[in-house]
Design a protein around this motif. Structure first.
Motif, mmCIF file in Angstrom:
data_model
loop_
_atom_site.group_PDB
_atom_site.id
_atom_site.type_symbol
_atom_site.label_atom_id
_atom_site.label_comp_id
_atom_site.label_asym_id
_atom_site.label_seq_id
_atom_site.Cartn_x
_atom_site.Cartn_y
_atom_site.Cartn_z
ATOM 1 N N VAL A 263 -24.131 26.813 35.241
ATOM 2 C CA VAL A 263 -23.389 27.049 36.483
ATOM 3 C C VAL A 263 -21.952 26.593 36.266
ATOM 4 C CG1 VAL A 263 -23.292 26.508 38.955
ATOM 5 C CG2 VAL A 263 -25.500 26.603 37.779
ATOM 6 N N GLN A 264 -20.997 27.291 36.890
ATOM 7 C CA GLN A 264 -19.601 26.851 36.836
ATOM 8 C C GLN A 264 -18.959 27.003 38.200
ATOM 9 O OE1 GLN A 264 -17.432 28.575 33.507
ATOM 10 N NE2 GLN A 264 -19.204 28.284 32.185
ATOM 11 N N ALA A 265 -17.850 26.292 38.390
ATOM 12 C CA ALA A 265 -17.191 26.304 39.692
ATOM 13 C C ALA A 265 -15.697 26.575 39.605
ATOM 14 C CB ALA A 265 -17.442 24.971 40.413
ATOM 15 N N GLY A 266 -15.159 26.842 38.451
ATOM 16 C CA GLY A 266 -13.722 27.068 38.334
ATOM 17 C C GLY A 266 -13.326 28.464 38.761
ATOM 18 N N SER A 267 -12.288 28.575 39.588
ATOM 19 C CA SER A 267 -11.816 29.888 40.040
ATOM 20 C C SER A 267 -10.393 30.182 39.582
ATOM 21 C CB SER A 267 -11.889 29.969 41.570
ATOM 22 O OG SER A 267 -13.220 29.864 42.017
ATOM 23 N N SER A 268 -9.792 29.274 38.803
ATOM 24 C CA SER A 268 -8.484 29.545 38.226
ATOM 25 C C SER A 268 -8.626 30.622 37.163
ATOM 26 C CB SER A 268 -7.907 28.281 37.596
ATOM 27 O OG SER A 268 -8.683 27.903 36.460
ATOM 28 N N GLU A 269 -7.525 31.080 36.607
ATOM 29 C CA GLU A 269 -7.580 32.083 35.555
ATOM 30 C C GLU A 269 -8.404 31.575 34.369
ATOM 31 O OE1 GLU A 269 -7.337 35.360 33.275
ATOM 32 O OE2 GLU A 269 -6.769 35.203 35.386
ATOM 33 N N ALA A 270 -8.146 30.321 33.974
ATOM 34 C CA ALA A 270 -8.908 29.753 32.859
ATOM 35 C C ALA A 270 -10.373 29.604 33.223
ATOM 36 C CB ALA A 270 -8.322 28.406 32.464
ATOM 37 N N GLY A 271 -10.638 29.209 34.470
ATOM 38 C CA GLY A 271 -12.012 29.054 34.916
ATOM 39 C C GLY A 271 -12.768 30.368 34.935
ATOM 40 N N GLN A 272 -12.121 31.418 35.410
ATOM 41 C CA GLN A 272 -12.772 32.727 35.453
ATOM 42 C C GLN A 272 -13.011 33.274 34.049
ATOM 43 O OE1 GLN A 272 -11.550 35.662 38.479
ATOM 44 N NE2 GLN A 272 -10.100 34.119 39.212
ATOM 45 N N ALA A 273 -12.070 33.026 33.146
ATOM 46 C CA ALA A 273 -12.245 33.494 31.775
ATOM 47 C C ALA A 273 -13.454 32.825 31.127
ATOM 48 C CB ALA A 273 -10.981 33.206 30.962
ATOM 49 N N LEU A 274 -13.602 31.529 31.348
ATOM 50 C CA LEU A 274 -14.747 30.809 30.807
ATOM 51 C C LEU A 274 -16.045 31.277 31.458
ATOM 52 C CD1 LEU A 274 -15.761 28.486 28.964
ATOM 53 C CD2 LEU A 274 -15.408 26.943 30.904
ATOM 54 N N ALA A 275 -16.014 31.463 32.776
ATOM 55 C CA ALA A 275 -17.220 31.881 33.498
ATOM 56 C C ALA A 275 -17.686 33.262 33.057
ATOM 57 C CB ALA A 275 -16.948 31.864 34.998
ATOM 58 N N ALA A 276 -16.758 34.194 32.859
ATOM 59 C CA ALA A 276 -17.129 35.553 32.479
ATOM 60 C C ALA A 276 -17.870 35.573 31.151
ATOM 61 C CB ALA A 276 -15.890 36.431 32.397
ATOM 62 N N GLU A 277 -17.518 34.665 30.269
ATOM 63 C CA GLU A 277 -18.149 34.626 28.961
ATOM 64 C C GLU A 277 -19.447 33.836 28.955
ATOM 65 O OE1 GLU A 277 -16.976 33.519 24.318
ATOM 66 O OE2 GLU A 277 -15.578 33.081 25.943
ATOM 67 N N THR A 278 -19.533 32.789 29.801
ATOM 68 C CA THR A 278 -20.616 31.825 29.613
ATOM 69 C C THR A 278 -21.493 31.546 30.838
ATOM 70 O OG1 THR A 278 -19.227 29.919 30.198
ATOM 71 C CG2 THR A 278 -19.176 30.642 27.895
ATOM 72 N N ALA A 279 -20.989 31.711 32.048
ATOM 73 C CA ALA A 279 -21.717 31.244 33.234
ATOM 74 C C ALA A 279 -22.807 32.220 33.655
ATOM 75 C CB ALA A 279 -20.752 31.012 34.388
ATOM 76 N N GLU A 280 -23.838 31.665 34.287
ATOM 77 C CA GLU A 280 -24.888 32.471 34.896
ATOM 78 C C GLU A 280 -24.836 32.408 36.418
ATOM 79 O OE1 GLU A 280 -28.594 32.329 32.018
ATOM 80 O OE2 GLU A 280 -27.723 30.328 32.224
ATOM 81 N N VAL A 281 -24.226 31.368 36.955
ATOM 82 C CA VAL A 281 -23.954 31.219 38.382
ATOM 83 C C VAL A 281 -22.550 30.669 38.533
ATOM 84 C CG1 VAL A 281 -24.609 30.069 40.538
ATOM 85 C CG2 VAL A 281 -26.395 30.755 38.914
ATOM 86 N N VAL A 282 -21.806 31.188 39.497
ATOM 87 C CA VAL A 282 -20.470 30.670 39.793
ATOM 88 C C VAL A 282 -20.404 30.269 41.256
ATOM 89 C CG1 VAL A 282 -18.047 31.316 40.114
ATOM 90 C CG2 VAL A 282 -19.191 31.840 37.979
ATOM 91 N N PHE A 283 -20.033 29.015 41.509
ATOM 92 C CA PHE A 283 -19.714 28.539 42.847
ATOM 93 C C PHE A 283 -18.206 28.687 43.030
ATOM 94 C CE2 PHE A 283 -23.411 25.323 42.407
ATOM 95 C CZ PHE A 283 -24.324 26.295 42.771
ATOM 96 N N THR A 284 -17.788 29.148 44.183
ATOM 97 C CA THR A 284 -16.365 29.379 44.406
ATOM 98 C C THR A 284 -16.015 29.115 45.869
ATOM 99 O OG1 THR A 284 -14.596 31.074 44.281
ATOM 100 C CG2 THR A 284 -16.810 31.856 44.805
#
Length: 443
Positions: free
Chosen positions: A219-240
């Motif tokens: 799970v990830q919670a970052g919504s910045s540009e860097a956070g979204q880039a990391l989430a797109a590659e690795t996350a299965e759930v995103v809190f925002t």
């Protein structure tokens, strides 16, 4: 967007006394909730009876240091992995998600703890991967200064690679434990990571067998540009945190579109905005409940919280009846949250004190204050109109806030066919509709 074959996912965000910064002062709230296991046990069982997908426990590894810290309730909290391990013994089906920062942990520790929790719980663990946004944490780990924003995300990407590599240390059937032959495991089914990178050197393998889910949910919670880039590659759930339906739709479309470059399908990532929910039998009653909490907010506490949320700024020297002063782009906090709150202050022409009071409940998350039907209408709109796959529910005060959601909101969602009547699986991946990841052998 149709809801056919889709149902809302729900997380219960358990923040000790409640999400509202003044919740601990409410007469119905146990003031010692942060270290009261009976309190957490009750919450976990209420959420499980309501068929929530998961409990979510946030974390900070530093006590509040703001000038108003003595009036804030988040200075004495259980370590979340320890807490969820205990809760795994008093629950059976609900998922168990905890925050563990990549800034002030080591990958082997994190991999081992979450794999252990997955075994203890029968496949219900999830790791909320964050980069620390509390600058005070640095001083507890031998650093004079917090990591920069770029450093935090560079470290986080490699940290993820090491943790997931360690989770793939063993095939599912590696441990045969054959007493007759004396062979405990099959050597060919052991995989040594031998990672050497910019931030970490980790030999492996992990001394925990492959977990029931294959890997805990990431799970990830970052919504910045860097956070979204990391989430797109690795996350299965995103809190925002999103301030409106339109903003949430834009975020949803944008993040889902990023998945293609990593050969990932849209359903491989669940987007779950935070929703601050206050329920009442009428709109007036719900507003009265919220206003009672707002009346407990001390101005200096609201401003201290605001400074922390904007990116670790000390705002105590600024006039509380003046607008938010111009602030530099934070290098230690959440840039997405700083942008959201700055835009909110400008759009609504709020003073410092007003903005601090406004975020005292939801901290920038969308707030729903109304009847179960009114709140369900909003959740249904976000879900059906391409803004969310589910929601992380922020409870104003506990336990009553969660009890209200379980008693009134969940049945309304069930009546509309938007939420499960019962669990159909046993693991967190089952609840979320996420596939078990294939074992990858790093070379």
């Amino acid at each position: 967007m149709t809801t056919r074959n889709r149902q809302i996912s729900l997380g219960a965000f358990l923040m000790a006394t409640g999400h509202h910064v003044a919740a601990w002062r409410h007469p119905q709230v146990p003031a010692d909730a942060g270290q009261n296991f009976s309190h957490y046990k009750h919450l976990a069982q209420v959420a499980e009876a309501a068929k929530f997908d998961a409990l979510f426990i946030a974390d900070s590894i530093a006590a509040p240091t703001e000038q108003a810290a003595s009036a804030m309730a988040r200075s004495d909290l259980f370590e979340p992995l320890t807490l969820l391990s205990a809760l795994s013994a008093v629950t059976e089906r609900i998922g168990l998600i905890a925050t563990a920062t990549t800034s002030y942990n080591e990958p082997y520790h994190v991999a081992r703890k979450f794999a252990s929790l997955d075994h203890l719980s029968g496949g219900r663990s999830g790791w909320n991967l964050v980069t620390s946004d509390a600058a005070a944490e640095a001083h507890n780990f031998g650093r004079a200064e917090h990591f920069s924003h770029a450093q935090r995300y560079s470290r986080a990407r490699e940290f993820y690679e090491v943790v997931t590599g360690l989770w793939d240390s063993w095939d599912d059937d590696a441990f045969i434990r054959d007493k007759a032959t004396g062979q405990y495991y099959r050597p060919e089914k052991r995989h040594v990571l031998d990672h050497i990178g910019e931030h970490f050197q980790v030999k492996g393998p992990l001394n925990v067998a492959r977990s029931p889910q294959g890997q805990p949910v990431v799970v990830q919670a970052g919504s910045s540009e860097a956070g979204q880039a990391l989430a797109a590659e690795t996350a299965e759930v995103v809190f925002t945190a999103q301030p409106s339906l339109a903003a949430a739709q834009q975020f949803y479309r944008g993040l889902k579109a990023r998945l293609e470059r990593f050969q990932r399908q849209p359903e491989a990532l669940k987007i779950m905005p935070g929703m601050f929910v206050v329920l009442g039998a009428s709109q007036a009653e719900a507003q009265e409940k919220f206003d009672a909490l707002q009346a407990l907010v001390q101005p200096e506490v609201g401003i201290a919280l605001l400074g922390r949320m904007l990116g670790n700024f000390d705002l105590s020297g600024y006039p509380p009846d003046q607008p938010l002063p111009p602030l530099p782009l934070t290098d230690s906090g959440q840039r997405s949250r700083q942008a959201l709150l700055t835009q909110m202050a400008a759009a609504e022409q709020l003073t410092l004190a007003q903005l601090g009071r406004k975020i005292a409940g939801g901290r920038g998350h969308y707030s729903l204050i109304g009847t179960p039907a009114q709140v369900a209408d909003e959740l249904q709109a976000w879900f059906e109109e391409g803004a969310a796959d589910g929601f992380n529910i922020l409870l104003p005060h506990l336990p009553a806030g969660l009890e209200d959601v379980a008693r009134y909101l969940v049945p309304e969602l069930q009546r509309r066919g938007l939420f499960r009547q019962d669990y159909s699986g046993t693991t967190l991946r089952d609840h979320l509709g996420l596939a078990k990841p294939a074992l990858r052998v790093r070379t």
